[in-house]
Design a protein around this motif. Sequence first.
Motif, PDB file in Angstrom:
ATOM      1  N   LEU A   1      36.478  37.437  51.395  1.00 17.14           N
ATOM      2  CA  LEU A   1      38.109  36.738  51.447  1.00 17.14           C
ATOM      3  C   LEU A   1      38.434  35.908  52.280  1.00 17.14           C
ATOM      4  O   LEU A   1      37.897  35.881  53.388  1.00 17.14           O
ATOM      5  CB  LEU A   1      38.577  38.306  51.861  1.00 17.14           C
TER       6      LEU A   1
ATOM      7  N   GLN B   1      41.765  33.677  54.084  1.00 18.46           N
ATOM      8  CA  GLN B   1      42.911  33.711  54.465  1.00 18.46           C
ATOM      9  C   GLN B   1      43.357  32.116  54.572  1.00 18.46           C
ATOM     10  O   GLN B   1      42.680  31.617  55.372  1.00 18.46           O
ATOM     11  CB  GLN B   1      43.341  34.322  55.819  1.00 18.46           C
TER      12      GLN B   1
ATOM     13  N   SER C   1      38.831  35.905  46.498  1.00 14.26           N
ATOM     14  CA  SER C   1      40.057  36.612  46.792  1.00 14.26           C
ATOM     15  C   SER C   1      40.699  35.621  47.997  1.00 14.26           C
ATOM     16  O   SER C   1      40.168  35.617  48.970  1.00 14.26           O
ATOM     17  CB  SER C   1      39.842  37.966  47.404  1.00 14.26           C
TER      18      SER C   1
ATOM     19  N   VAL D   1      44.144  35.048  50.196  1.00 11.61           N
ATOM     20  CA  VAL D   1      45.328  35.585  50.920  1.00 11.61           C
ATOM     21  C   VAL D   1      46.045  34.250  51.414  1.00 11.61           C
ATOM     22  O   VAL D   1      45.604  33.828  52.499  1.00 11.61           O
ATOM     23  CB  VAL D   1      45.265  36.680  52.080  1.00 11.61           C
TER      24      VAL D   1
ATOM     25  N   LYS E   1      41.737  35.574  42.663  1.00 12.87           N
ATOM     26  CA  LYS E   1      42.793  36.497  42.833  1.00 12.87           C
ATOM     27  C   LYS E   1      43.588  35.918  44.107  1.00 12.87           C
ATOM     28  O   LYS E   1      43.288  35.822  45.162  1.00 12.87           O
ATOM     29  CB  LYS E   1      42.316  37.871  43.158  1.00 12.87           C
TER      30      LYS E   1
ATOM     31  N   THR F   1      46.653  36.385  46.572  1.00 10.32           N
ATOM     32  CA  THR F   1      47.662  37.306  47.259  1.00 10.32           C
ATOM     33  C   THR F   1      48.453  36.430  48.094  1.00 10.32           C
ATOM     34  O   THR F   1      47.980  35.721  49.055  1.00 10.32           O
ATOM     35  CB  THR F   1      46.901  38.342  48.082  1.00 10.32           C
TER      36      THR F   1
ATOM     37  N   TRP G   1      53.101  40.339  48.864  1.00 14.33           N
ATOM     38  CA  TRP G   1      53.398  41.251  50.042  1.00 14.33           C
ATOM     39  C   TRP G   1      54.219  40.496  50.935  1.00 14.33           C
ATOM     40  O   TRP G   1      54.220  39.294  51.130  1.00 14.33           O
ATOM     41  CB  TRP G   1      52.148  41.254  50.822  1.00 14.33           C
TER      42      TRP G   1
ATOM     43  N   LEU H   1      46.014  46.041  52.774  1.00 13.25           N
ATOM     44  CA  LEU H   1      45.819  44.687  52.536  1.00 13.25           C
ATOM     45  C   LEU H   1      44.508  44.339  51.998  1.00 13.25           C
ATOM     46  O   LEU H   1      44.368  43.688  50.811  1.00 13.25           O
ATOM     47  CB  LEU H   1      46.332  43.750  53.573  1.00 13.25           C
TER      48      LEU H   1
ATOM     49  N   ALA I   1      43.887  43.155  48.283  1.00  7.54           N
ATOM     50  CA  ALA I   1      43.479  41.745  47.791  1.00  7.54           C
ATOM     51  C   ALA I   1      42.085  41.649  47.507  1.00  7.54           C
ATOM     52  O   ALA I   1      41.747  40.645  46.721  1.00  7.54           O
ATOM     53  CB  ALA I   1      43.877  40.775  49.341  1.00  7.54           C
TER      54      ALA I   1
END
Length: 352
Positions: free
Chosen positions: A9, A11, A70, A72, A105, A107, A145, A346, A350
């Motif tokens: 993931l 960020q 993924s 974020v 994906k 988010t 979110w 989250l 996510a």
Amino acid sequence: MRTETRASLIQVVPEGQGGVFDYLQCLKAQWDARGLSSHVIALSEKLAAEHSLAKRIDACIGEPGRQACSVVLHFSGYGYAKRGVCFWLLDELQALRAARSHTLKLTVVFHELFAAGPPWSSAFWVSGSQKRIATLLAQMADLAWTNTQRHATWLSGELRSGVRLHQRPVFSNVGEPRSVPPPSGRVARAVVFGLSSTRQRVFDALQGHEATLQRLGIHELVEVGSGGASKWAMFDMPHRHLGRLEQAELSELLLLSRFALVDYPADCLAKSGVFAAYAAHGCVVIDTHPPGPDTDGLVGGRDYFSLQTLIEGVDAGLGAHELELTAARCHRWYDEHRLDLQAAQLWALAAA
């Protein structure tokens, strides 16, 4: 570019320090503690010109199309551009989507949406562009979110059909004590914490109302934050400016202080990291902003006090018991969305 450790993931955050970066770091620390692999990409228009977001993500997890991705994205327009007009960010996301097709994906954590203000303010002239960016970003998102019902209401009309929207008040960036002493066991002072501009708003609102504070038993005001002390026009109330404190020092100060002051509209308290810190530490919170509608599970006079209602005597006769009940309610409200819960939620959403 150097290939980084693979991450499941990623960020994405505006370059530089600040509340959004602190928020991201809190999440990452929770995930690291659970053995969940994540990576952070700081991004600006200049950095994107040097290496695109798509290339930076390739360096983290491999070539396009070979692994699910993924992302974020932490969105606050003013973090990505001086005036909050960051169309370049949309271009980066569109290029990323094209490169990764169905493996991406996205988010979006909407920390802010767009500014508004009177015609003589700069916010008025950029608001339209900011709103357009927020709309397009919402339409790109696979999951959204945000932090307040006010934001959630607007976003619900902009997201694509079927896209899930989650609303959670922000968590404290300065710690969450395991237990908090009651107000009666603390020093009879009030802490004013935050950016210099927000601290000044508190002091401006307090001018001439020291008797109201003294009636509550407040004997001192302690100001915490970078920059110089706020302009101070009250003469009957001791006041100290401690400057910037490390997280542990600030947490200890809040835990030992009976009251805390903030200046935020009622429908924006849930996105205030300062308010979250006060709630997490069990302080009796006083909002110096004019009263507004009850929202996000917070009720004025029950979970916190409005300075105006205190001045008008609406909450007159507050004793130790009433103050303890108010602080306890605010702390329980916070505990329902504390950091560990949000981090787990989250991640599940996510990274799925």
